[in-house]
Write an enzyme that holds these catalytic residues in place. Structure first.
Site, PDB file in Angstrom:
ATOM      1  N   ASP A 200       0.863  -0.985  -0.259  1.00  0.00           N
ATOM      2  CA  ASP A 200      -0.342   0.073  -0.001  1.00  0.00           C
ATOM      3  C   ASP A 200       0.713   1.671   0.560  1.00  0.00           C
ATOM      4  OD1 ASP A 200      -2.265   0.994   0.761  1.00  0.00           O
ATOM      5  OD2 ASP A 200      -1.844   1.081   1.938  1.00  0.00           O
ATOM      6  N   GLU A 263       2.055  -0.114  -4.575  1.00  0.00           N
ATOM      7  CA  GLU A 263       1.142   1.053  -5.016  1.00  0.00           C
ATOM      8  C   GLU A 263       1.110   2.043  -5.294  1.00  0.00           C
ATOM      9  OE1 GLU A 263      -3.114   3.242  -3.628  1.00  0.00           O
ATOM     10  OE2 GLU A 263      -1.806   2.429  -2.290  1.00  0.00           O
TER      11      GLU A 263
HETATM   12  C1  GLC Z   1      -4.319   3.077  -0.098  1.00  0.00           C
HETATM   13  C2  GLC Z   1      -5.692   2.614   0.044  1.00  0.00           C
HETATM   14  C3  GLC Z   1      -6.944   3.459   0.343  1.00  0.00           C
HETATM   15  C4  GLC Z   1      -7.100   3.237   1.565  1.00  0.00           C
HETATM   16  C5  GLC Z   1      -5.282   4.545   1.777  1.00  0.00           C
HETATM   17  C6  GLC Z   1      -4.695   4.472   3.415  1.00  0.00           C
HETATM   18  O1  GLC Z   1      -4.429   4.182  -1.697  1.00  0.00           O
HETATM   19  O2  GLC Z   1      -5.984   1.718  -1.760  1.00  0.00           O
HETATM   20  O3  GLC Z   1      -8.373   2.245   0.234  1.00  0.00           O
HETATM   21  O4  GLC Z   1      -7.812   4.096   2.362  1.00  0.00           O
HETATM   22  O5  GLC Z   1      -4.077   3.410   1.352  1.00  0.00           O
HETATM   23  O6  GLC Z   1      -5.088   3.365   3.639  1.00  0.00           O
END
Ligand code: GLC
Length: 532
Positions: A200, A263
């Site tokens: 993430d 991500e």
């Molecule tokens: C990432 C996740 C999202 C979440 C964010 C904060 O972007 O995909 O769903 O809200 O992290 O943790």
């Protein structure tokens, strides 16, 4: 076919939002046993790997991205035994499992944070980012979180702590103890047989250690979120972030053939997360198609730019929806959703699908009383929620769409179209979107050009069609996608006199056709093999 490929290069990855996939316990919330019960369906789709959004202990303020215990299963999803059974059943079907790993922050309820905030000399004080007030007594810097202010004053210890994502405090990855603890988390799940992680917010792991203010950005004019009023040069993409990413990768590599997805915002720096020696993410997530206007020339530009920017040896990936964005069928329309399906399955690189997109699920309007995603509100001033793209999977035309047994109400409402848009109905209809999905997976599997071939876009008139060639050794296939709701006639005779149609998004076309005047119907995509 090249045989030096790793499993994640030839895999089709399927992203499950566990709250919404399948509920075995009847409480209206999806769970691990529910996912296990649907593995035969997933195998029959032809997908190879499942990525689960977080399943760990959490107060669910951010629906699992706010973790209180990284090594425990959230009881609403089941137990560790349920998890182990899921892994075993996935293995039995020759599939793989990817978990979400959230390095940047924890829940403010995590015992680590409770200990950290207890006193200035807590042994865990430096596990989070604490800082004295700025010279004027306010926050230490002008940093702004995506979901609102990013510094909170803690009166009992007289310092501020950093939380770039709503109430979730940022971990301090400059502390060796944090690195060690989080590598331990990876090891815990790798020992349980997990095949990889989607990491993430990977670019935000490390922040500037001098806490310098960020410059003002004009991007704010295009976005409603004040987050974009700053250029995030001190909170994103720090050089030391790459050191951490390499550490994570080393841990995965120690377990053999595992995969790391990261991500990333569609930032120019995305490519740098492959690592200078391809020693960081195997697949830095490419979300460009989620943010590109759905027009042939715009999509072509993005695909060309991405493909040519890839470092040598780096493997591409593509994705059109996820749990944070509007569903693809809502963004591009239900007819074009088939074109999007063909695009993703025929581009060079690993396709990553979001659950329900295979049947063309759309965003569901949710009344404010049933809205669950408060985080979306924080980011967009109270009008935006990510719930519409997170509604329960539509399995059949029965009560609760087969997702959950009544009488419990499902955690988010079921889409109003569930009686017609569902797995059972579409399985019976040979021309359904579900069957298109299956056929595209099968075509990709049996066509080396699509799985591993090179990519080259094709120039021709008219606009409105995006066409490209995929070539492997001496063999090639051509894909022509009509982004418009009108017939198009293409002259592709420079490729070959004729083309053998391998698949149409309408599932009603095959045989050899002349390439000098190839007809592509409204919202149709075709894959063909040039023949002389
Ligand atoms: C990432 C996740 C999202 C979440 C964010 C904060 O972007 O995909 O769903 O809200 O992290 O943790």
């Amino acid at each position: 076919m090249r045989n030096d490929l790793r499993w994640w290069q030839t895999a089709v990855i399927y992203h499950i939002y566990p709250l919404s996939f399948s509920d075995s316990s009847g409480d209206g919330i999806g769970d691990l046993a529910g996912i296990t019960s649907r593995l035969d369906y997933l195998r029959s789709l032809g997908v190879d790997a499942l990525w689960l959004s977080p399943i760990y202990a959490s107060p669910m303020v951010d629906h699992g991205y706010d973790i209180t215990d990284h090594k425990a299963i959230n009881p609403m999803f089941g137990t560790l035994a349920d998890f182990e059974r899921l892994v075993e059943e996935i293995r039995r079907r020759d599939m793989r499992l990817i978990l979400d790993f959230v390095p940047g922050h924890t829940s403010d309820q995590h015992v680590w944070f409770q200990e950290s905030r207890a006193s200035l000399d807590s042994p865990k004080r430096d596990w989070y980012v604490w800082r004295d007030p700025g010279p004027e007594g306010g926050p230490p810097s002008n940093w702004m979180g995506y979901f609102g202010p990013s510094w909170t004053y803690d009166a009992s210890t007289g310092q501020y702590y950093l939380h770039q994502h709503a109430s979730m405090p940022d971990l301090n990855w400059r502390s060796p103890a944090v690195l060690e603890a989080m590598l331990g988390v990876l090891a815990f799940w790798l020992d349980k047989g997990v095949d990889g992680f989607r990491v993430d917010l990977i670019a935000a792991i490390i922040k500037d250690d001098q806490f310098r203010d960020e410059p003002v950005s004009t991007a704010y004019l295009e976005h409603r979120n004040p987050y974009y009023s700053l250029e995030h040069i001190h909170t994103l993409d720090q050089a030391q972030t790459h050191d951490v990413v390499r550490e994570l990768r080393r841990k995965l590599d120690a377990y053999g053939d595992r995969v790391m997805l990261g991500e990333l915002d569609p930032i120019p720096g995305l490519m740098s997360y492959y690592g200078a020696a391809l020693d960081e993410c195997h697949l830095p997530l490419n979300l460009h198609l989620q943010n590109t206007p759905w027009q042939a020339d715009a999509v072509r530009r993005v695909v060309d730019a991405y493909d040519s920017a890839l470092p040598p040896g780096a493997w591409p990936n593509w994705n059109v929806s996820n749990h944070d964005q509007s569903r693809v069928a809502s963004r591009v329309g239900v007819h074009q959703a088939r074109v999007a399906q063909m695009l993703l399955m025929t581009l060079r690189g690993t396709p990553i699908w979001y659950y329900g997109d295979e049947i063309g699920m759309t965003d569901v309007q949710i009344s404010s009383v049933r809205m669950r995603d408060a985080m979306g509100h924080l980011a967009h001033g109270g009008i935006f929620s990510r719930d519409p793209a997170r509604t329960p999977m539509q399995w059949d035309a029965g009560p609760n769409a087969g997702f959950s047994a009544p009488p419990e109400e499902t955690w988010l409402p079921i889409a109003p179209d569930y009686e017609t848009v569902n797995v059972a109905v579409q399985s019976e209809d040979p021309r359904s979107q579900l069957n298109l999905f299956r056929q595209l997976v099968a075509l990709r599997r049996e066509t080396p050009e699509l799985r591993v071939g090179t990519y080259r876009s094709i120039d021709f008139e008219p606009n409105g069609v995006f066409a490209y060639e995929r070539r492997h050794l001496d063999a090639r296939v051509v894909v022509a996608l009509n982004f418009r709701d009108a017939d198009q006639c293409l002259d592709l005779a420079s490729l070959a006199p004729d083309g053998d149609v391998l698949l149409s998004t309408e599932l009603d076309r095959s045989g050899v056709e002349p390439l000098s005047g190839l007809k592509v119907r409204p919202n149709e995509g075709v894959v063909l093999r040039p023949v002389s």
